[in-house]
Design an enzyme around this catalytic site. Structure first.
Site, short mmCIF file in Angstrom:
data_model
loop_
_atom_site.label_atom_id
_atom_site.label_comp_id
_atom_site.label_asym_id
_atom_site.label_seq_id
_atom_site.Cartn_x
_atom_site.Cartn_y
_atom_site.Cartn_z
N PHE A 157 -3.23 -1.84 7.43
CA PHE A 157 -3.87 -3.15 7.37
C PHE A 157 -4.78 -3.29 6.15
CE2 PHE A 157 -3.55 -4.37 12.19
CZ PHE A 157 -2.19 -4.34 12.08
N PHE A 179 4.26 -8.05 -9.38
CA PHE A 179 5.56 -8.65 -9.10
C PHE A 179 6.07 -9.31 -10.39
CE2 PHE A 179 6.01 -8.72 -4.38
CZ PHE A 179 4.85 -8.01 -4.10
N THR A 229 3.94 1.66 -1.17
CA THR A 229 4.59 1.92 -2.46
C THR A 229 3.56 2.42 -3.46
OG1 THR A 229 4.35 -0.37 -3.20
CG2 THR A 229 6.40 0.19 -2.08
N ARG A 236 2.39 7.80 7.08
CA ARG A 236 2.67 7.65 8.51
C ARG A 236 4.17 7.65 8.79
NH1 ARG A 236 -0.51 2.24 9.16
NH2 ARG A 236 0.15 2.16 6.98
N LYS A 248 0.84 -1.21 0.00
CA LYS A 248 0.00 0.00 0.00
C LYS A 248 0.87 1.26 0.00
CE LYS A 248 -2.49 -0.64 3.65
NZ LYS A 248 -2.01 -1.92 4.16
N ALA A 295 -2.43 0.16 13.99
CA ALA A 295 -3.66 -0.10 13.23
C ALA A 295 -4.60 -1.07 13.94
CB ALA A 295 -3.32 -0.61 11.84
N TRP A 344 7.20 -0.01 -8.42
CA TRP A 344 8.37 -0.51 -7.69
C TRP A 344 9.58 -0.57 -8.64
CZ3 TRP A 344 11.60 -4.94 -7.60
CH2 TRP A 344 12.40 -5.05 -6.43
N LYS A 392 11.26 -5.77 10.22
CA LYS A 392 10.61 -5.36 8.99
C LYS A 392 11.48 -4.47 8.11
CE LYS A 392 6.42 -2.97 7.53
NZ LYS A 392 6.27 -1.55 7.67
#
Lengths: 811, 811
Positions: B547, B635, B264, B286, B262, B516, B664, B297
């Site tokens: 989320f 992808f 990206t 955020r 989300k 979230a 991406w 992460k």
């Protein structure tokens, strides 16, 4: 005034033309310079200058035709700033740029300048921003520097003018000069308003303005809002050939619990030097913890008319250095416990597979892991070749939990975290242990920040932090935990000192604020070094040592000066009539209780008797070979007779001079006499001698400090302390300097013994080590590393007006 | 290109003269304007303009003689900027300045401008800096704006020209225009390098440059270094009459544990809108916690060629907002335990004497204490008049330690702090209790920051925080503890959103990052509001909800939109072929493990089956009345047939459009199709409808969400949950919106149930409340509020090169 201006201008243009032609002729001959482009104020672009460039080196072809247009003010054709991309393209092709060492870009601003800087940096060149220089040119000639990006009709490409190499000479000359700092006017009120009211009533200069005034280049600062800027360490490289200024340490006699005003003297002194005597001067002060700001003590930006402003920014987040320390400290703490848990719950093989995983078919050590292998004397880089024994050594730090000395920190007065039990959630599988939180400024990382001399050194110190021993009694470091790189990343901005200003507009560095008991209580080496370069040979840098001179000053010399290689010229010893009376036998002084009449009425006997402490502290400064100026921080109730008496005794005791200071009520004007005395004393010859040789045994070093500085008869180590000393010697840490953790309320270890106690045996309860910071710290009594909140903390009075955004109740 | 420039210039000068004369004639008639001074680009200073000022109002007496000099370029006489002090003196006397409301200063820069601003502010006037305007003028005419401070020979004083009132019209016009944002060029490499390498290869524009490009005034930003700036809330006041732009929410289908991109998509979408379609557009994202950055992460600035840069500044301290939250959160926590201790160990009288001490003979309540008295319905302001009962009520909060819900926080993954015992030092006299640390972003203060609409509202919310109950079951608030003002002071800078930029140079606000699950998982209301004003009516603001859409989007509408009053125009629903296959019955997807062949090879059946989840999430968005664009985050292993299939099903399921995105690997160019679809959809009419009425009983609100959004059959409250609901209703908190704390890995409460689970009863284990933030949060299962460090945390790879100051290993 206008005549002066015009004169200046003509004079400047005349000088510049001569200098410029001279420079260009030299550059014509220089085989390393392949081309030359000019970017100068219009007044300097005469035919003579233009024609002095030889045709072979003339890369922009500026002609008299264009110049004529320029001078005729035919603006429509001349003032066409080139598109940034066109300039970049041109520069990218220009050979000229790959040969010079320093390139000054004049006239390019904003995005263009940024892009140029980036491009030149990529080409491995050092660039100097024009902003500072053009600003100074502008002020000299009182005329606007005009962009000389000129388009030539008939040509499609835009040409760009750079003025090569004259820059460094210019900057050098500027740096050696007296600053042109605009002092902010003070009109002190009586009675003196609260600190925050005084701070708020003054409008500080925009920090970029101050930065320019003191010779910082635009590229050397990073603004944090309007009133603060971080200054890059590259400054030290640029000015490395410049001589240092004079270096002044402000220390104090043994204080009452109320404090005797070293910070206000420090700030008042630079206000006097800078704003009243017109001498380049810098104050270097500590960043305060937020704990006391909301707890008992209040702010620490000075006070009255001697403050760092805006005081609320000084006292709150500043530029986030303490927050960065908290983050780094706690990441290391989390890494320790997590590692113990992971080692205890996994086999060697599982640990190894996780620590050195196969990613996309490739298995390799990270650089931090390779460094650990090297320390383990395993000379291998292929993970598949380690023997099971090597794997076990590699994956197991085997930390003995009972030896962990690394604590978590918060920058809050939170007494309930003084002793806690952690790991009680079932997810931690019963690995509970006792631990504690300290206040953030007690972190060893704060001491490291204060003592480091650069990024490489800080990285090394962070890696060297010893957090515990393994079960074989060997030290386990942050580097062993693989976290030292992350710590450095968290601290990479904190290492840059923060520039602020005094109430009278003179510069201040705020940087680092280590504890004065378990650490050395002095602001940073880096800030002092940078300030000493900036003020120049005739300028002054004033810094402060925490607590009384027996502690803060002793550590300043034996720890900070050893680390920095800097030697101060003068010690200013702050005394108050109040503290002297206490030492002379006056009743107890307690925070929050009114002073008794001994303190509010003249009492020459108490003063005279109390001067024993002053005399002793003067002698301590003399141990280090320093001239001492006694500064009496005057309160309203002090009488002239009392002040005169102290001055007399001080001088009789060997002080170079003794003067009274009235900065709290009057600002720098009230400290001019001190400033003049300091200036005189700084011209005296002084030679720093350290108190002890680092090669002495730890116990001897402690004894030397106790006897020579504190006046103890001897020292006595507890068995625990002795065994720690033995351990540190065995671990190879025997040659570190000593950082005594002793009360500041007495020369002895007993706070109630005032004046000059004698005959006491100093007990050493325990000995600890900050290996990253680089000192051993013996504990004399119990040191609290976490203050508490009182029944009515300061925060009751603190509020924010949501319309004006003004803070009330900070003091 | 140059012809266009020249044309523009002539056109501009012509327009300006007309407009200017018109304006001056009006000002001549205006009885509230007593004088007029002009400061204009030279091209606009014609005789006609000068002569239009009536003699009575001509305070600077500019004549054709001077103008002639100016135009002839006789610079030596004309370009003499006045000394700042002379100007200030003049202004100080000038009546003209005390009557107008807005004063635009053109041509004054640096210290002079700062001084002028300060002076005018003191006079109660609103000032607008010239920098933004002059920059725009400059660019329009492609000519340098020349200072028009003109000295008149024969007069001793210098006169200063101000251009009154034209400013606001100018700025208004500028604001409605398309921005002139310089896009940063991308040259995507293949294979795509690491995030930090991509970020580092791009040189961001200086943040001041970007700020000017998007119409921010110089006085509205506070730079934090070169790449970040806080933007002042005063912007909202300046632009309050301007229309908002279009508002786009990026949400996602139920994700795999790897996340479906989300962030990206959000960044890629604004890169496409801003840098490729030339539409004013802003991303509002955020701020990430530092915990994951060093834990598992990694960073959160987007990824690949769709990032916020510099990504290391985004992922580390940013501008210190999370640190401010930590400081405020922990001050409140320390205040709670300290207060319990002080109440337990002191009599009413002792407490009262300490809380309301006599200082210099005066005893008075602080404003915070007066507010508490008012809440206690004691209408007295003289401390000596309280009855013993009133004193007791006033001094005793009587906190029941077992009800304390306020936890301490650190911004570190520190699992050993999940459950701890505090207060074990003897100084705390046995007042030990069990407590915990949460990760900083889980603090209610973070949720408050995200939901507040200004300083006054934030202060109120901070005061309203309920930390515990007293022994009578009444809520005890931060204001009761006297600490709310201090919390506001700590948060006063954090409330300003931070401006950064994307890899292609378009603007981004980074502000707030609440959890979230236990919070609402959306960036701040303030950033969205400011961005919507800045982009203007035709512009776009893209923000993201944490989320899956069942959680983040539901909270975005029911909590954030309720608080902000803003209604979005479009929902972008992000899906990946990977996640759809998982929902279609593919094997488990686990972080750190390679994907099975179902995911790396074409499998249309799994994709088709998994679209059930996509369809359900589209339906959820439709519940709120929003058009949905499905964005497939592509992808490398996804096949065309798979993508086409999803697009087909999505449109069939009611999506306005469905497109594939390649940001991406390709940056904004890869998301142009999405941007165009969003632009079209934004022109459709949409009406937001909330899911439930706030007046419904708490249990009904929970049931509505569970049934309508999650597809549950019903809900089931534990006895504990039910008693909490009853308590909150009794305490008066029944009308708050609901913030469900549920796993994001399934529409149900069971993470392993993929697709669209049905027939389940949603268990409500417990119910908690964030009264300051303004929501009730039911717990569905256990929510971890403190992540742990794995065996090999990210920090193993993170390092700092001390020569280049570059960070390696962040991703």
């Amino acid at each position: 005034r206008r005549r002066g201006t015009v004169f200046l201008k003509r004079c400047f243009v005349f000088c510049l033309v001569e200098q410029l032609v001279d420079e260009i002729l030299k550059l014509n001959e220089d085989p390393k310079i392949h081309g030359l482009v000019l970017d100068l104020p219009i007044g300097a672009l005469s035919g003579r200058v233009i024609n002095s460039v030889t045709p072979e080196k003339d890369v922009d072809g500026i002609t008299d035709v264009n110049l004529g247009r320029l001078i005729r003010g035919d603006l429509s054709e001349c003032f066409v700033p080139p598109a940034a991309s066109a300039v970049l393209q041109l520069l990218d092709q220009a050979d000229v740029l790959t040969v010079g060492k320093k390139v000054l870009i004049i006239g390019a601003t904003g995005s263009l300048e940024a892009a140029l800087q980036a491009l030149l940096k990529k080409k491995g060149m050092i660039t100097i921003s024009s902003q500072w220089l053009s600003k100074n040119l502008k002020e000299l000639v009182r005329a606007k520097l005009i962009l000389s990006q000129i388009s030539e009709p008939g040509l499609n490409s835009l040409k760009f003018k750079l003025f090569v190499s004259l820059s460094s000479r210019w900057i050098t000359n500027q740096q050696r000069k007296r600053w042109d700092v605009r002092a902010l006017k003070l009109q002190p009120l009586s009675p003196v308003p609260s600190d925050i009211e005084i701070s708020r009533a003054q409008t500080p200069k925009a920090i970029e303005v101050l930065a320019k005034e003191i010779g910082l280049l635009a590229g050397e600062i990073e603004s944090f809002g309007r009133n603060k800027a971080k200054v890059k360490l590259s400054l030290l490289e640029r000015l490395k050939e410049h001589p240092d200024g004079k270096y002044v340490l402000v220390a104090g006699i043994t204080p009452t619990p109320l404090g005797e005003g070293k910070s206000t003297v420090t700030v008042g002194l630079v206000q006097a030097l800078g704003a009243h005597l017109g001498i380049n001067s810098f104050a270097c002060v500590r960043q305060p913890s937020q704990g006391p700001t909301f707890g008992v003590k209040g702010g620490a930006a000075g006070g009255g008319y001697a403050q760092v402003i805006p005081m609320e920014e000084f006292n709150l987040h500043l530029t986030g250095d303490i927050h960065a320390i908290t983050a780094a400290n706690n990441l290391l703490a989390a890494a320790i416990d997590a590692r113990i848990l992971h080692e205890a719950t996994q086999s060697d093989k599982a640990l190894y597979n996780r620590l050195v995983p196969t990613i996309n078919g490739v298995r390799q050590f990270s650089p931090i892991q390779l460094a650990r292998l090297k320390r383990l004397r395993v000379d291998k880089s292929d993970p598949s070749t380690l023997t099971p024994g090597e794997v076990s050594n590699f994956v197991r730090l085997d930390i003995d939990p009972s030896t962990i000395t690394w604590q978590r920190v918060v920058d809050t007065n939170d007494r309930f975290l003084r002793k806690i039990t952690i790991g009680q959630s079932s997810t931690e599988k019963g690995f509970i242990r006792e631990a504690q939180f300290d206040i953030a400024v007690a972190s060893e990382i704060m001491a490291i920040l204060a003592l480091t001399d650069g990024l490489a050194d800080m990285n090394k110190r962070l890696g060297n932090i010893v957090v515990a021993n393994n079960r074989k009694g060997q030290p386990v470091t942050a580097e062993d935990l693989g976290v030292s790189g992350a710590l450095a990343v968290l601290m990479k901005d904190a290492i840059k000192p923060t520039l602020m200003q005094t109430l009278e507009g003179t510069p201040v560095f705020v940087h680092a604020g280590p504890f004065a008991n378990i650490a050395h209580g002095n602001s940073s080496v880096l800030a002092d070094k940078m300030a000493l370069k900036l003020v120049g040979e005739q300028g002054f840098v004033v810094t402060e040592a925490g607590f009384g001179a027996d502690i803060g000053m002793e550590k300043f010399f034996n720890i900070k000066c050893r680390a920095s290689g800097l030697y101060p010229n003068v010690v200013v010893l702050v005394a108050t009539i109040r503290a002297l009376k206490m030492h002379g036998g006056g009743p107890n002084v307690t925070a929050g209780k009114p002073l008794t009449k001994e303190y509010t009425e003249e009492n020459l006997k108490l003063v005279a008797d109390g001067c024993s402490n002053l005399q002793k502290q003067i002698q301590i400064a003399h141990l280090f070979g320093m001239p001492v100026i006694v500064a009496i921080n005057v309160f309203k109730s002090d009488t002239e007779a009392e002040i005169d008496l102290v001055c007399q005794i001080a001088k009789h005791s060997g002080a170079y001079d003794a003067v009274s200071c009235n900065h709290w009520a009057a600002g720098g004007r009230g400290t001019v006499q001190l400033a003049e005395a300091v200036e005189r004393a700084a011209n005296e010859k002084s030679t720093l001698s350290f108190l002890y040789d680092l090669k002495l045994p730890i116990v001897e070093k402690i004894r030397t400090i106790a006897q020579k500085v504190y006046g103890a008869k001897d020292i006595e180590l507890s068995p625990e302390a002795q065994s720690k000393v033995d351990l540190y010697v065995k671990q190879g840490f025997g040659d570190l300097p000593i950082c005594m953790a002793k009360t500041h309320l007495s020369l002895s270890h007993q706070p109630e013994r005032k004046g000059v106690p004698t005959g006491f045996i100093l007990p050493i309860r325990d000995v600890r080590a900050s290996i990253g910071a680089g000192f051993i710290y013996p504990l004399v009594g119990t040191m609290s590393t976490m203050p508490g909140l009182p029944t009515r903390p300061c925060f009751y009075d603190i509020d924010l007006d949501s319309d004006t955004e003004q803070i009330t109740g900070l003091f």
